[in-house]
Motif scaffolding. Structure first.
Motif, short mmCIF file in Angstrom:
data_model
loop_
_atom_site.label_atom_id
_atom_site.label_comp_id
_atom_site.label_asym_id
_atom_site.label_seq_id
_atom_site.Cartn_x
_atom_site.Cartn_y
_atom_site.Cartn_z
N SER A 138 37.56 42.15 41.57
CA SER A 138 38.14 43.30 41.21
C SER A 138 39.44 43.83 40.60
O SER A 138 39.76 45.16 40.33
CB SER A 138 37.58 44.72 42.23
N ARG A 166 40.32 39.61 36.94
CA ARG A 166 38.97 40.04 36.77
C ARG A 166 38.40 38.73 35.97
O ARG A 166 39.96 38.48 35.36
CB ARG A 166 39.19 41.36 35.80
N MET A 223 38.48 39.37 31.57
CA MET A 223 39.69 40.53 31.41
C MET A 223 41.27 39.20 30.85
O MET A 223 41.48 38.08 32.07
CB MET A 223 39.90 41.81 31.81
N ASN A 225 44.14 38.96 32.39
CA ASN A 225 44.73 38.98 33.98
C ASN A 225 46.22 39.21 34.07
O ASN A 225 46.81 37.93 33.52
CB ASN A 225 44.40 38.73 35.28
N SER A 261 46.15 49.92 27.62
CA SER A 261 45.02 50.74 26.80
C SER A 261 45.30 50.84 25.63
O SER A 261 44.88 51.92 25.24
CB SER A 261 45.15 51.75 27.81
N ASN A 304 43.67 43.21 31.69
CA ASN A 304 43.58 43.93 33.78
C ASN A 304 45.31 43.54 33.43
O ASN A 304 45.95 42.89 34.11
CB ASN A 304 42.77 43.30 34.55
N ALA A 333 48.03 44.53 37.72
CA ALA A 333 47.98 44.01 39.11
C ALA A 333 49.11 43.53 39.61
O ALA A 333 49.55 42.91 38.60
CB ALA A 333 47.02 42.73 39.58
N ILE A 342 46.79 51.70 40.86
CA ILE A 342 46.66 50.22 39.71
C ILE A 342 46.86 49.28 41.13
O ILE A 342 47.47 49.51 41.65
CB ILE A 342 47.33 49.64 38.61
#
Ligand code: XCC
Ligand code: SF4
Length: 635
Positions: free
Chosen positions: A253, A256, A259, A261, A280, A297, A299, A314
């Motif tokens: 999670s 991903r 997605m 990354n 976004s 995504n 991280a 996040i």
């Protein structure tokens, strides 16, 4: 032995984190990771370098100096104490310069923002007036003028040549008076860093005590200057952190499968904030969909990770120790870095996958990296360009190489000093009074901070064992930096972890729904701890100065020079700190005595060193108990 011969050992190295271990085990032996390098180099670094007695500040050396042996002074006659103090001073200067250059950049970003030159805006209006007041700016003026004045005063903290940096007035009166008497109030950040470098070059300051006192001044310029400016202006720009749920560690999670990354690694949140905005953006989402991904995504890694974890929830993929492992999942399209704690080896690891290493800051380029410069004035465009580079890599992801262990852990974070005020203070009074009362009545024995890095040379999770021991003894734990991520991985940042606390601490925590370990942010956010400690003194009932509080700090796995600067400003501010597993001055008993004992007499706090979790816990708990006794609140 030829050092190259030692490099031949095989085996997968043992590391503290089991997720990283799983990934390392899946890597071929031809990929040399940092822990493999530790293993292959052997475990004993050069003793002169490690203990601080190797001097290379001039070309008559390098001189390896032995304390107490006349023939083994430096060529110039420098004693071990001088060499150790000089080396320590250079660490303090360099660590302080790192936090402060970050703080300066934030101040510039803030200046540009309030002049309408960036897409950011000042988000935290509640804190605005508090910060204005602390900077000596009249908080009762109209906003555009107020913001511009804050920006100017903040920038001046760096280049001011005389006088006092403004934030020191947040410290207890008694502490300020002591600093003035000792002549250690910082004049301006740049001046203190430059002066310390000057004083530690060949033939200048040759009294270790004088050098170590200068270290206090420079470190204070970091804590109450550069770092505090970074924290406060970041809060104004991006929002003061409040309690928020999130996830940490490498897992499905966080990284991903479906997605694009992008790991964001480094320290200055402005880059990460811009990437979050761009990720976004409908245009970017559309482009990601075109290559078969659901979107982009993000991280975090290291302190940048902590910044966006605290403010946006996040997830953090890893602390310093996991940066290589995150890439080795084979599922990162890009690692986007700015400054500090980025291992050169990430480029080598990335070469084995489709991952792009993207540098963004003119101060920090990497051979083998792609440089896409980030400019806050064109933040969105820059961020989009970076994400497009990542999106283009997605089709190249090799599914057979993807290995994402499912080890994520839930956390509750966002404990800024203000959050703690509101949570522990109850719904209607933002105050440390209830905290102080619970300390006075003994429900909370004291407060301990576990901060700083993690280090490949430490193979046990010292921080985790230590935190468990402290909370079991009713000590409330605060944490920042990579230590916080480690404690998060161990599940200690969940409110349910309160069950590991001693009965009386648990009662306090359960009443407000707090975890026993409070994540206060990144390493510049150690400045929040300075403010919180000062606030505890101002609230009353626990003495007149920070050194009277039953509080103690530690960095059990320090690695960066920045950690040394942090330790020095805590001690000079009255909070004793315990570092480990070693300390960079130990080859001079004389200089070490100054830091470990003399500073206690001068500042009412000192350095200590410990190796195991038990040693840390016993020093820290004893310290807290002694402070309670001195306050007359032991039972
Ligand atoms: Fe770096 Fe700040 Fe240390 Fe982590 S804790 S290894 S300094 S990222 Ni600051
Ligand atoms: Fe050696 Fe002195 Fe030069 Fe240092 S300054 S390298 S101790 S001669």
């Amino acid at each position: 032995m030829d050092p190259r011969a030692r490099m031949k050992g095989k085996r997968t190295p043992k590391v503290q984190n089991k997720t990283a271990q799983v990934i390392y085990e899946s890597l071929g032996e031809e990929i040399l990771t940092a822990p493999a390098r530790v293993e292959r180099r052997g475990t004993t670094p050069c003793l002169f370098g490690k203990g601080g007695t190797c001097c290379r500040v001039c070309n008559m050396g390098p001189c390896q100096v032995v304390e107490g042996v006349e023939e083994l002074k430096g060529v110039c006659g420098a004693s071990a104490a001088t060499v150790v103090a000089r080396n320590f001073g250079r660490m303090v200067a360099s660590g302080g310069s790192a936090h402060s250059d970050h703080g300066r950049q934030v101040a510039i970003d803030f200046y540009e923002t309030v002049h309408g030159e960036t897409p950011f805006e000042v988000k935290d209006k509640r804190k605005l007036r508090v910060v204005a007041q602390a900077l000596g700016v009249d908080p009762n003026q109209e906003e555009p003028e107020l913001l511009k004045q804050i920006a100017e005063v903040a920038l001046r903290v760096f280049n001011q040549q005389e006088g006092e940096i403004p934030f020191i007035r947040r410290a207890p009166e008694k502490r300020q008076a002591l600093w003035r008497e000792l002549g250690v109030v910082p004049r301006g950040v740049d001046r203190e860093v430059v002066e310390l470098l000057h004083r530690t070059t060949i033939g200048v300051d040759q009294d270790y005590r004088n050098i170590l006192m200068a270290c206090a001044r420079t470190a204070l310029a970091d804590g109450w200057g550069g770092s505090m400016i970074a924290t406060e202006l970041q809060d104004l720009l991006f929002g003061n952190p409040g309690p928020i749920k999130a996830k940490v560690n490498i897992g499905l999670s966080v990284i991903r499968e479906d997605m694009v990354n992008v790991a964001v690694h480094g320290h200055e949140p402005v880059l990460a904030e811009a990437l979050a905005m761009a990720a976004s953006d409908p245009e970017i989402v559309e482009e990601a969909k075109k290559v078969g991904a659901k979107g982009v995504n993000l991280a975090g890694i290291c302190c940048t990770g902590n910044e966006i974890l605290m403010r946006r929830g996040i997830p953090v993929a890893g602390s310093f120790l996991q940066q290589e492992a995150a890439i080795a999942t084979g599922a990162l399209e890009a690692v986007v870095v700015d400054v500090q704690c980025i291992m050169q080896n990430v480029v080598e690891i990335a070469k084995h996958f489709h991952t792009a290493v993207i540098t963004t800051n003119p101060r920090a380029k990497m051979e083998g990296g792609i440089h896409l410069e980030f400019d806050a004035r064109k933040a969105l465009d820059c961020a989009k360009a970076i994400l497009r580079e990542a999106i283009a890599r997605f089709p190249k992801r090799d599914k057979s190489k993807v290995n994402i262990p499912d080890h994520t852990v839930d956390v509750v974070v966002g404990f800024s000093h203000e959050t703690i005020l509101y949570m522990l203070g109850g719904r209607f009074r933002a105050s440390y009074k209830p905290l102080n009362e619970n300390i006075i009545n003994g429900k909370i024995l004291g407060v301990a901070a576990i901060v700083g890095c993690d280090n490949y040379r430490v193979t046990e999770e010292i921080q985790v064992e230590l935190a468990k021991e402290l909370i079991a003894n009713n000590v409330l734990v605060l944490t920042t930096g990579c230590a916080a991520t480690g404690l998060g991985r161990a599940g200690l940042l969940r409110p349910e972890a309160a069950e590991l606390a001693g009965d009386s601490l648990r009662e306090v925590l359960e009443a407000v729904g707090c975890p026993p370990v409070l994540h206060m942010g990144s390493c510049v956010d150690n400045s929040r701890i300075l403010v919180a400690a000062s606030e505890m003194v101002h609230t009353g009932g626990l003495g007149e100065d920070v050194n009277e509080l039953p509080v103690v700090g530690c960095a059990p796995q320090w690695m960066s020079e920045k950690a040394i600067t942090i330790g020095q400003y805590f001690v000079a501010s009255g909070a004793t700190v315990v570092f480990g597993p070693d300390f960079p001055t130990l080859q001079s008993q004389v200089a070490t005595d100054f830091l470990f004992h003399e500073m206690e007499k001068i500042f009412g706090a000192a350095w200590r060193v410990a190796r195991t979790a038990e040693e840390f816990a016993s020093i820290m708990i004893d310290h807290i108990k002694n402070k309670r006794k001195a306050l007359g609140i032991d039972k």
